[in-house]
Structure formats: structure tokens, C-alpha cells
Motif scaffolding. Structure first.
Motif, PDB file in Angstrom:
ATOM      1  N   PHE A  92      24.706  -8.968  -8.779  1.00  0.00           N
ATOM      2  CA  PHE A  92      25.148  -9.565  -7.526  1.00  0.00           C
ATOM      3  C   PHE A  92      25.993 -10.820  -7.751  1.00  0.00           C
ATOM      4  O   PHE A  92      26.254 -11.579  -6.830  1.00  0.00           O
ATOM      5  N   VAL A  93      26.420 -11.019  -9.005  1.00  0.00           N
ATOM      6  CA  VAL A  93      27.148 -12.239  -9.325  1.00  0.00           C
ATOM      7  C   VAL A  93      28.533 -12.258  -8.689  1.00  0.00           C
ATOM      8  O   VAL A  93      29.115 -13.318  -8.482  1.00  0.00           O
ATOM      9  N   LEU A  94      29.078 -11.092  -8.351  1.00  0.00           N
ATOM     10  CA  LEU A  94      30.409 -11.030  -7.745  1.00  0.00           C
ATOM     11  C   LEU A  94      30.355 -11.110  -6.219  1.00  0.00           C
ATOM     12  O   LEU A  94      31.358 -10.842  -5.563  1.00  0.00           O
ATOM     13  N   GLY A  95      29.216 -11.454  -5.661  1.00  0.00           N
ATOM     14  CA  GLY A  95      29.113 -11.597  -4.215  1.00  0.00           C
ATOM     15  C   GLY A  95      28.860 -10.300  -3.478  1.00  0.00           C
ATOM     16  O   GLY A  95      28.972 -10.254  -2.252  1.00  0.00           O
ATOM     17  N   ILE A  96      28.534  -9.217  -4.195  1.00  0.00           N
ATOM     18  CA  ILE A  96      28.306  -7.928  -3.556  1.00  0.00           C
ATOM     19  C   ILE A  96      27.101  -7.993  -2.635  1.00  0.00           C
ATOM     20  O   ILE A  96      27.137  -7.503  -1.503  1.00  0.00           O
ATOM     21  N   SER A  97      26.009  -8.590  -3.118  1.00  0.00           N
ATOM     22  CA  SER A  97      24.815  -8.729  -2.287  1.00  0.00           C
ATOM     23  C   SER A  97      25.098  -9.589  -1.065  1.00  0.00           C
ATOM     24  O   SER A  97      24.660  -9.279   0.046  1.00  0.00           O
ATOM     25  N   SER A  98      25.857 -10.671  -1.270  1.00  0.00           N
ATOM     26  CA  SER A  98      26.199 -11.553  -0.150  1.00  0.00           C
ATOM     27  C   SER A  98      27.080 -10.825   0.862  1.00  0.00           C
ATOM     28  O   SER A  98      26.941 -11.016   2.069  1.00  0.00           O
TER      29      SER A  98
END
Length: 344
Positions: A92-98
Motif C-alpha cells: 500500500f506504499v503507492l497509495g493504493i489502499s488510500s
């Protein structure tokens, strides 16, 4: 030879643990089901309609999704840590979860303000799933556009974190202006849950998971080359920019789909790859990839069992269980990295 036998032994043990936890996940819960009865139901000869409903319509799809979540997020985390050369990078480091969280927030809170809470709730969980997929896909597209212009993986990592901060800020604003019931519905989704998954949803998850995992295993040689640096990888014919885009696409497909259906599950993608590395004395992704997938699958099944509080009628949020496991592992990784640096 000794390292190969050690790897094979670990692979067999973790595979057996995965099978044991899978069966235990079918048997344990608020209603305990005897093993012989469960086996009869699985092989189509069970007679008890109540047990049949519990296993086939509730526990079996939940256990399968637990395997997909554990293996998918763990393999995604392994690829992210290799790509960014950072032991604390996760899926989720690329903002996918966000992005998925923003999609659900816009659906539940912004749409609730415009059309009314009743209209939003009438669409059920399926609307939230589509909203999460769209949100994750939009952030993925933004990240891909940035990756085409940025050659430095560290800069891409920072951009991904900034995307997460921006989406988090928008979610906070939406929460501030929304009514308590709508905010509560969104918060329940953020806790993460493997329950309530239907067979039609399992089929969608299975297809996306299978595509992502097959592509991830196909990148094993390129990932091994990345371990020696981008210059070395380029010298043996690896297109670093294309590889980065492919890894982002695979991670987005796996993590975005899983997050859409079960909510944001934290720490698994960061912690499990380090468990696979520990004691292996090898960074070969041919060994790390299957071990990481099996470790993630077995642990997620175990966490699902723990979250159900067997014998009770209450269920813990799955995110709370994964955080209790993952946070100490992350702390251990940080101290282990510092001790290695101090040794030189």
C-alpha cells in the motif's frame, strides 16, 4: 545442497500448516463443527442443513479469501521491498489502499450528503466494492503517469506517500461533514473483514489473484537482477522503467482488488516477506516467492481463526489482529537493520 534441503523442509512445513489452519478455519467459530461432519459436507455427503450452510456459504468462501489476502498482499510486499530496496515498503506504499479508502468515503459520505444515506445503503456492499476499485484504479493511474516521468524509485516512493496523505486529508474532510451513521459505516469497512463474502465475489477475487500471482512469479529473474542494483539489471537487458510499471500494475491489481472486497488489511505485506527471509540465508526470489505466499496464506488463516474468538459470538476486526502481529515484526526489522549497519 544443505540450503536446498532446508528450503524444501520449510516449504513442506508451511504447506502443511496452511492445510491445518484451513481445516481449522472451517471447523472453529461461534458454532463448532466436528471434523467428520465437515469432511462429509465438503465431499457432498453431509446431511445437516445448518452445518452445510455454515461451511459452504460462510466459512469456505471466507477461508479461501483469507488465503488470497495473505498470499496476495505478502507477495505484493515482497515485490515492493525489492523494487524500492526498502525493508519497510509494503503493497500500500503507492497509495493504493488510500485510493480505495477515498473511493469508499466518497461513496458512503459524499454520495450520502447528495442523495441521502438511505439511497446509499440500499445498494449494499456491492456499491462500496465498486467505489473502492475505482478509487484504487485512479490512484494507480496517477502513480503510473508519475512513474513514466520519474526514474528514481525513491522519488516514486515519496510521491506514493504524498498521494496517500492527500487522499487521507479528503477522507477526513468528508468525515467532518457527514452524519454519524454514515461515518460509522465507513469506519466498519476500514476495520477490515473477511466475512460476508459471496461466491460471486470469490470468483472475481480468484481471477484477479490468479492473474497477479502468475505475473509475479514470471518476474522472478528480473527481481533477482534488481537486488544487485538498477545498473546491473540494465546491463543484463532488464528494462527498469518497464519492470517498475509492471510491478506497480501487479501490486495495484492484487492489493486494489483485495482492499475493495475485504477492506484495508495492514502489516501483512510488510511483515511476512521478512519471515520468509529469516533463516533462509538466500535472497533468491525463486525460493522467497513461494515461501512468502505460503507464510502469508497460513498466517491470514490463523488470524481469521483468532479474530472469530472461537466459542464466542463476537468477532474482532481483522486489522486489529494483523497489527498485533505485524507491528512487533516491523520493530524487529528496524532494530535488526540498525544492528547490521553498526557491525560495519
Amino acid at each position: 545442497m544443505k540450503q536446498t534441503s532446508r528450503f524444501t523442509l520449510r516449504l513442506v512445513i508451511v504447506t502443511l500448516l496452511t492445510v491445518v489452519f484451513f481445516v481449522a478455519d472451517l471447523l472453529m467459530g461461534s458454532v463448532s463443527i466436528p471434523l467428520p461432519e465437515a469432511l462429509k459436507i465438503l465431499f457432498g455427503s453431509g446431511l445437516d442443513s445448518t452445518f452445510t450452510y455454515i461451511i459452504l456459504d460462510f466459512r469456505l468462501p471466507k477461508a479461501l479469501v483469507a488465503i488470497y489476502v495473505g498470499a496476495g498482499l505478502s507477495v505484493s510486499g515482497l515485490m515492493m521491498q525489492t523494487l524500492f530496496r526498502n525493508p519497510l515498503a509494503g503493497p500500500f506504499v503507492l497509495g493504493i489502499s488510500s485510493g480505495a479508502s477515498l473511493g469508499v468515503a466518497l461513496y458512503t459520505m459524499a454520495a450520502g450528503l447528495v442523495f441521502g444515506t438511505a439511497a446509499v445503503f440500499a445498494t449494499g456492499a456491492l456499491g462500496m466494492v465498486f467505489a473502492a476499485i475505482i478509487g484504487a484504479a485512479l490512484v494507480m493511474l496517477l502513480t503510473l503517469l508519475v512513474s513514466l516521468r520519474v526514474n528514481d524509485t525513491v522519488s516514486l516512493l515519496i510521491v506514493g506517500i504524498m498521494f496517500g496523505s492527500i487522499t487521507g486529508a479528503i477522507v477526513t474532510v468528508l468525515q467532518y461533514f457527514s452524519d454519524p451513521n454514515t461515518v460509522h459505516n465507513f469506519l466498519v469497512w476500514t476495520f477490515g473483514s473477511l466475512s460476508g463474502i459471496t461466491w460471486s465475489e470469490v470468483r472475481i477475487i480468484t481471477v484477479c489473484f490468479a492473474i497477479g500471482i502468475v505475473l509475479a512469479f514470471a518476474l522472478v529473474k528480473n527481481l533477482n537482477a534488481m537486488l544487485l542494483g538498477e545498473n546491473y539489471a540494465r546491463s543484463i537487458g532488464v528494462n527498469n522503467k518497464r519492470l517498475r510499471i509492471i510491478i506497480i500494475l501487479i501490486t495495484s491489481l492484487i492489493a486494489g482488488t483485495l482492499t475493495a472486497f475485504v477492506g484495508p488489511i495492514g502489516f501483512i505485506g510488510v511483515a511476512v516477506p521478512h519471515m520468509a527471509r529469516f533463516g533462509l540465508s538466500s535472497s533468491d526470489h525463486k525460493k522467497l516467492m513461494p515461501l512468502t505466499a505460503l507464510y502469508g496464506a497460513s498466517l491470514m488463516l490463523l488470524f481469521d481463526i483468532v479474530s472469530q474468538l472461537p466459542g464466542f459470538h463476537n468477532t474482532l476486526p481483522i486489522n486489529a489482529v494483523t497489527a498485533l502481529f505485524g507491528a512487533p515484526v516491523v520493530i524487529w526489522v528496524i532494530f535488526r537493520s540498525k544492528s547490521k549497519k553498526s557491525a560495519f
